[in-house]
Design a protein around this motif. Structure first.
Motif, PDB file in Angstrom:
ATOM      1  N   ARG A  88      33.507  38.363  51.534  1.00 60.94           N
ATOM      2  CA  ARG A  88      33.588  37.698  50.277  1.00 60.94           C
ATOM      3  C   ARG A  88      32.292  37.048  49.756  1.00 60.94           C
ATOM      4  N   ASN A  89      31.279  36.610  50.595  1.00 56.63           N
ATOM      5  CA  ASN A  89      30.322  36.083  50.127  1.00 56.63           C
ATOM      6  C   ASN A  89      29.183  37.177  49.725  1.00 56.63           C
ATOM      7  N   ARG A  90      29.370  38.255  50.314  1.00 55.68           N
ATOM      8  CA  ARG A  90      28.467  39.491  49.597  1.00 55.68           C
ATOM      9  C   ARG A  90      28.941  39.617  48.115  1.00 55.68           C
ATOM     10  N   SER A  91      30.315  39.626  47.945  1.00 57.72           N
ATOM     11  CA  SER A  91      30.845  39.837  46.516  1.00 57.72           C
ATOM     12  C   SER A  91      30.313  38.754  45.587  1.00 57.72           C
ATOM     13  N   GLU A  92      30.422  37.603  46.285  1.00 58.26           N
ATOM     14  CA  GLU A  92      30.087  36.339  45.207  1.00 58.26           C
ATOM     15  C   GLU A  92      28.665  36.511  45.037  1.00 58.26           C
ATOM     16  N   ASN A  93      27.691  36.818  45.995  1.00 54.79           N
ATOM     17  CA  ASN A  93      26.414  37.110  45.517  1.00 54.79           C
ATOM     18  C   ASN A  93      26.209  38.098  44.569  1.00 54.79           C
ATOM     19  N   ALA A  94      26.844  39.307  44.702  1.00 51.09           N
ATOM     20  CA  ALA A  94      26.674  40.445  44.013  1.00 51.09           C
ATOM     21  C   ALA A  94      27.111  39.900  42.434  1.00 51.09           C
ATOM     22  N   TRP A  95      28.133  39.239  42.401  1.00 50.21           N
ATOM     23  CA  TRP A  95      28.393  38.568  41.063  1.00 50.21           C
ATOM     24  C   TRP A  95      27.592  37.639  40.467  1.00 50.21           C
ATOM     25  N   ALA A  96      26.652  36.886  41.295  1.00 45.85           N
ATOM     26  CA  ALA A  96      25.723  36.072  40.847  1.00 45.85           C
ATOM     27  C   ALA A  96      24.549  36.973  40.223  1.00 45.85           C
ATOM     28  N   GLN A  97      24.362  37.981  40.791  1.00 50.32           N
ATOM     29  CA  GLN A  97      23.214  38.765  40.270  1.00 50.32           C
ATOM     30  C   GLN A  97      23.560  39.602  38.781  1.00 50.32           C
ATOM     31  N   VAL A  98      25.086  39.822  38.751  1.00 51.71           N
ATOM     32  CA  VAL A  98      25.556  40.165  37.377  1.00 51.71           C
ATOM     33  C   VAL A  98      25.432  39.048  36.399  1.00 51.71           C
ATOM     34  N   ASP A  99      25.621  38.091  36.753  1.00 50.34           N
ATOM     35  CA  ASP A  99      25.577  37.027  35.984  1.00 50.34           C
ATOM     36  C   ASP A  99      24.237  36.515  35.335  1.00 50.34           C
ATOM     37  N   VAL A 100      23.299  36.749  36.339  1.00 50.59           N
ATOM     38  CA  VAL A 100      21.717  36.496  36.123  1.00 50.59           C
ATOM     39  C   VAL A 100      21.278  37.447  34.670  1.00 50.59           C
ATOM     40  N   GLN A 101      21.778  38.719  34.889  1.00 59.78           N
ATOM     41  CA  GLN A 101      21.532  39.772  33.965  1.00 59.78           C
ATOM     42  C   GLN A 101      22.308  39.333  32.662  1.00 59.78           C
ATOM     43  N   LEU A 102      23.401  39.178  32.574  1.00 65.03           N
ATOM     44  CA  LEU A 102      23.955  38.811  31.517  1.00 65.03           C
ATOM     45  C   LEU A 102      23.499  37.427  30.735  1.00 65.03           C
ATOM     46  N   LYS A 103      22.906  36.588  31.584  1.00 65.32           N
ATOM     47  CA  LYS A 103      22.392  35.381  30.851  1.00 65.32           C
ATOM     48  C   LYS A 103      21.066  35.674  30.000  1.00 65.32           C
ATOM     49  N   ARG A 104      20.610  36.744  30.612  1.00 67.39           N
ATOM     50  CA  ARG A 104      19.211  37.374  30.380  1.00 67.39           C
ATOM     51  C   ARG A 104      19.688  37.880  28.837  1.00 67.39           C
ATOM     52  N   ARG A 105      20.474  38.600  28.751  1.00 71.20           N
ATOM     53  CA  ARG A 105      21.038  39.463  27.558  1.00 71.20           C
ATOM     54  C   ARG A 105      21.168  38.309  26.529  1.00 71.20           C
ATOM     55  N   HIS A 106      22.081  37.345  26.919  1.00 64.15           N
ATOM     56  CA  HIS A 106      22.616  36.228  26.056  1.00 64.15           C
ATOM     57  C   HIS A 106      21.579  35.482  25.256  1.00 64.15           C
ATOM     58  N   ASP A 107      20.171  35.495  26.325  1.00 61.75           N
ATOM     59  CA  ASP A 107      19.114  34.706  25.699  1.00 61.75           C
ATOM     60  C   ASP A 107      18.172  35.473  24.750  1.00 61.75           C
ATOM     61  N   LEU A 108      18.336  36.875  24.792  1.00 61.14           N
ATOM     62  CA  LEU A 108      17.714  37.757  24.006  1.00 61.14           C
ATOM     63  C   LEU A 108      18.350  37.880  22.704  1.00 61.14           C
ATOM     64  N   ILE A 109      19.497  37.873  22.500  1.00 61.49           N
ATOM     65  CA  ILE A 109      20.386  37.823  21.209  1.00 61.49           C
ATOM     66  C   ILE A 109      19.657  37.230  20.191  1.00 61.49           C
ATOM     67  N   PRO A 110      19.487  35.944  20.374  1.00 60.31           N
ATOM     68  CA  PRO A 110      19.251  35.075  19.126  1.00 60.31           C
ATOM     69  C   PRO A 110      18.062  35.811  18.343  1.00 60.31           C
ATOM     70  N   ASN A 111      16.991  35.776  19.240  1.00 62.85           N
ATOM     71  CA  ASN A 111      15.784  36.356  18.885  1.00 62.85           C
ATOM     72  C   ASN A 111      15.971  37.802  17.877  1.00 62.85           C
ATOM     73  N   LEU A 112      16.926  38.423  18.399  1.00 63.65           N
ATOM     74  CA  LEU A 112      17.056  39.842  17.996  1.00 63.65           C
ATOM     75  C   LEU A 112      17.850  39.597  16.483  1.00 63.65           C
ATOM     76  N   VAL A 113      18.863  38.575  16.581  1.00 66.71           N
ATOM     77  CA  VAL A 113      19.329  38.310  15.259  1.00 66.71           C
ATOM     78  C   VAL A 113      18.344  37.819  14.248  1.00 66.71           C
ATOM     79  N   GLU A 114      17.558  36.785  14.725  1.00 68.21           N
ATOM     80  CA  GLU A 114      16.546  36.159  13.673  1.00 68.21           C
ATOM     81  C   GLU A 114      15.639  37.131  13.272  1.00 68.21           C
ATOM     82  N   THR A 115      15.125  38.227  13.743  1.00 63.96           N
ATOM     83  CA  THR A 115      14.385  39.250  13.714  1.00 63.96           C
ATOM     84  C   THR A 115      14.948  40.330  12.375  1.00 63.96           C
ATOM     85  N   VAL A 116      16.229  40.517  12.709  1.00 61.75           N
ATOM     86  CA  VAL A 116      17.026  41.496  11.588  1.00 61.75           C
ATOM     87  C   VAL A 116      17.217  40.415  10.349  1.00 61.75           C
TER      88      VAL A 116
END
Length: 204
Positions: A37-65
């Motif tokens: 269970r802990n391994r699955s929770e840790n693995a989800w945390a790694q997914v969440d980190v990447q998704l947050k980075r994606r979300h942070d990138l999008i405003p810059n992309l929108v402003e550029t276009v």
């Protein structure tokens, strides 16, 4: 008399040994479930980190276009709303659905960018697109690792004898993070030669 006492003592020792062994087995199965269970929770945390980075990138992309296609307000609003929904999603299943909608909105944003060769040629836009491509690759890897750990954990919950321990201690199955076919692919912008467009008006 002595023989009877000895026999009773031996039986008692055997019963105690069996009880201790059974207890060790139960503890081992419980600890195994906790680790999975802990391994699955840790693995989800790694997914969440990447998704947050994606979300942070999008405003810059929108402003550029937006600097080159300010009239495409509907597309920008759609991406912004999809990003907000993805940030607020709770749980892997809801998150996957929100991320799929966001990816589709990003596809329409890149379709807008396709009409502006000057925009596509800017270093900023190319860097943002490259970063987004890298993030999508990282998300795909993290998603696979997470789903693999969830499969191991959920299998343990459903198979005997660990299913008995899981029921006794209220272990719950975890959701998979499923992306739609092709939803995680970043739309690729063609850099074929096209007639130059008028320069964007200077910002006020």
């Amino acid at each position: 008399m002595v023989l009877a006492v000895s026999s009773g003592l031996i039986i008692g020792i055997v019963i105690a040994a069996v009880a201790v062994l059974f207890l060790f087995i139960l503890v081992g199965m419980y600890n195994g479930l906790v680790r999975k269970r802990n391994r699955s929770e840790n693995a989800w945390a790694q997914v969440d980190v990447q998704l947050k980075r994606r979300h942070d990138l999008i405003p810059n992309l929108v402003e550029t276009v937006k600097g080159y296609a300010a009239h495409e307000r509907g597309t920008f609003d759609e991406v912004t709303q999809a990003r907000t929904a993805a940030q607020q999603a709770q749980g892997p299943q809801a998150q996957a659905q929100a991320e799929n909608v966001l990816t589709q909105a990003l596809g329409r944003l890149f379709a807008v960018a396709e009409a502006y060769p000057q925009l596509r040629a800017t270093e900023n836009f190319q860097q943002l697109q490259a970063q987004l491509t890298d993030l999508e690759s990282n998300i795909a890897v993290s998603r696979q690792v997470y789903n693999d750990t969830v499969l191991t954990y959920d299998n343990a919950l459903e198979t005997v004898p660990t299913s008995v321990i899981a029921g006794m201690f209220n272990f719950r199955a975890r959701e998979y993070f499923q992306a739609e076919d092709g939803a995680r692919e970043v739309p690729q912008v063609s850099f074929a030669a096209t007639p130059p467009e008028p320069s964007p008006p200077p910002s006020s």
